[in-house]
Design an enzyme around this catalytic site. Structure first.
Site, PDB file in Angstrom:
ATOM      1  N   ASP A 267       0.804  -1.228   0.000  1.00 45.07           N
ATOM      2  CA  ASP A 267       0.000   0.000   0.000  1.00 45.07           C
ATOM      3  C   ASP A 267       0.837   1.279   0.000  1.00 45.07           C
ATOM      4  O   ASP A 267       1.992   1.292   0.430  1.00 45.07           O
ATOM      5  CB  ASP A 267      -0.897   0.037   1.238  1.00 45.07           C
ATOM      6  CG  ASP A 267      -2.089  -0.891   1.130  1.00 45.07           C
ATOM      7  OD1 ASP A 267      -2.084  -1.771   0.252  1.00 45.07           O
ATOM      8  OD2 ASP A 267      -3.018  -0.746   1.941  1.00 45.07           O
ATOM      9  N   ASP A 268       0.177   2.356  -0.453  1.00 39.97           N
ATOM     10  CA  ASP A 268       0.587   3.759  -0.272  1.00 39.97           C
ATOM     11  C   ASP A 268       1.622   4.268  -1.261  1.00 39.97           C
ATOM     12  O   ASP A 268       2.089   5.394  -1.121  1.00 39.97           O
ATOM     13  CB  ASP A 268       1.091   4.027   1.149  1.00 39.97           C
ATOM     14  CG  ASP A 268      -0.019   3.935   2.185  1.00 39.97           C
ATOM     15  OD1 ASP A 268      -1.172   3.674   1.795  1.00 39.97           O
ATOM     16  OD2 ASP A 268       0.270   4.111   3.385  1.00 39.97           O
TER      17      ASP A 268
ATOM     18  N   HIS B 253      -6.302   2.994  -4.305  1.00 40.13           N
ATOM     19  CA  HIS B 253      -6.202   3.280  -2.868  1.00 40.13           C
ATOM     20  C   HIS B 253      -6.586   4.726  -2.580  1.00 40.13           C
ATOM     21  O   HIS B 253      -6.036   5.355  -1.672  1.00 40.13           O
ATOM     22  CB  HIS B 253      -4.774   2.980  -2.397  1.00 40.13           C
ATOM     23  CG  HIS B 253      -4.632   2.806  -0.910  1.00 40.13           C
ATOM     24  ND1 HIS B 253      -5.643   2.334  -0.102  1.00 40.13           N
ATOM     25  CD2 HIS B 253      -3.567   3.052  -0.074  1.00 40.13           C
ATOM     26  CE1 HIS B 253      -5.212   2.278   1.156  1.00 40.13           C
ATOM     27  NE2 HIS B 253      -3.965   2.717   1.196  1.00 40.13           N
TER      28      HIS B 253
ATOM     29  N   HIS C 217      -5.797   9.481   0.065  1.00 38.47           N
ATOM     30  CA  HIS C 217      -5.684   8.657   1.279  1.00 38.47           C
ATOM     31  C   HIS C 217      -6.320   9.332   2.496  1.00 38.47           C
ATOM     32  O   HIS C 217      -5.700   9.443   3.555  1.00 38.47           O
ATOM     33  CB  HIS C 217      -4.213   8.335   1.565  1.00 38.47           C
ATOM     34  CG  HIS C 217      -4.021   7.145   2.466  1.00 38.47           C
ATOM     35  ND1 HIS C 217      -4.039   7.224   3.838  1.00 38.47           N
ATOM     36  CD2 HIS C 217      -3.792   5.846   2.169  1.00 38.47           C
ATOM     37  CE1 HIS C 217      -3.830   6.046   4.375  1.00 38.47           C
ATOM     38  NE2 HIS C 217      -3.683   5.176   3.376  1.00 38.47           N
TER      39      HIS C 217
ATOM     40  N   HIS D 265       3.684  -1.984   3.220  1.00 36.55           N
ATOM     41  CA  HIS D 265       3.667  -0.644   2.635  1.00 36.55           C
ATOM     42  C   HIS D 265       4.984  -0.333   1.941  1.00 36.55           C
ATOM     43  O   HIS D 265       6.051  -0.715   2.417  1.00 36.55           O
ATOM     44  CB  HIS D 265       3.404   0.415   3.711  1.00 36.55           C
ATOM     45  CG  HIS D 265       2.059   0.301   4.349  1.00 36.55           C
ATOM     46  ND1 HIS D 265       1.758  -0.661   5.300  1.00 36.55           N
ATOM     47  CD2 HIS D 265       0.921   1.032   4.163  1.00 36.55           C
ATOM     48  CE1 HIS D 265       0.490  -0.520   5.678  1.00 36.55           C
ATOM     49  NE2 HIS D 265      -0.038   0.498   5.008  1.00 36.55           N
TER      50      HIS D 265
END
Length: 269
Positions: free
Chosen positions: A90-91, A141, A145, A235
């Protein structure tokens, strides 16, 4: 002969010579000169559409997917191998940590699903493309965020998903079919927005909380507890991910040595 007639005859001779010269030049010129329009008249080259290709809308879910078994229950397809696990990242994309993770995955021949933040792609489009070029999948995503996504108005939720979807498509050429909510928190508005864009909300059931930087050992131990059917969370963005990379160097070969097989979630459209 009068002076006027002499001048007229001279001009006629010159004109005849010029016509003859032009006729010879045309005979010697390449054939394309007679058929190819000048550059200013040529149509511009076709440009790819900046909008994502449409995905069929789905019936909204009432909860996210947490395991491979649940994923297959809502997404038709062949059964996952009985020893399968899925790694989600993620991210990103991040200009330093995403390439580091990609090198690690390539070393051990591990596929993963990268959940990309739309505004993190800005300026890092080449990194996003490298994820797809390496054979991994990309997921939505959100654009920025927002931790409070589940409490936002439906129109703002839809904007977060749509902007990210368009940026991911515009940068990679792929339209995500998986959605990962920030923090995994969802609401009816989130489920509805994801379904409208043909995306399945996918969470996880193995979270080392590596984004808190608890130490390489803590991340390693949490991930080593994985069992068949788990969806793992790590991540590559949001800060220093050296602990995550160090942990994965141990975890991936260790899980493979236990007979676990890393698989991708869904099919990349």
């Amino acid at each position: 002969m009068s002076r006027r007639r002499l001048i007229g005859a001279g001009l006629a001779t010159v004109a005849t010579g010029l016509l003859a010269r032009d006729a010879v030049a045309l005979r010697r010129a390449p054939a394309t000169m007679a058929t190819e329009p000048p550059p200013a008249l040529r149509p511009p080259p076709a440009k790819p559409s900046p909008s994502p290709s449409p995905s069929p809308s789905l019936a909204p879910l009432s909860r996210p997917v947490y395991t491979l078994k649940e994923f297959r229950q809502v997404v038709p397809g062949p059964d996952f191998p009985p020893n399968a696990v899925a790694l989600t990242i993620d991210d990103g994309p991040h200009p330093a940590w995403t390439p580091e993770v990609l090198r690690l995955l390539e070393r051990y021949h591990v596929p993963a699903t990268f959940c990309l933040i739309g505004n993190q792609i800005l300026g890092h489009e080449a990194v996003a493309r490298s994820v797809v070029a390496a054979g991994h999948h990309v997921a939505n995503h959100t654009w920025s965020h927002p931790a409070q996504l589940s409490t936002m108005a439906p129109e703002h939720v839809q904007q977060e998903l749509d902007r990210a979807q368009e940026k991911i498509y515009d940068s990679t050429g792929h339209t995500p079919t998986i959605f990962r909510a920030p923090g995994g928190t969802c609401s009816p508005a989130v489920f509805g927005a994801a379904a409208k864009r043909g995306m399945i909300p996918v969470n996880w059931d193995r979270d080392p909380r590596d984004w808190t930087k608890p130490g390489t050992s803590a991340i390693t131990n949490k991930l080593l507890a994985a069992t068949a059917g788990d969806i793992l969370l790590c991540h590559d963005g949001g800060g220093d991910r050296s602990q995550t990379c160090a942990a994965l160097r141990t975890v991936i070969p260790a899980l493979q040595a236990r007979g676990l097989q890393f698989v991708l979630l869904g099919a990349q459209p």
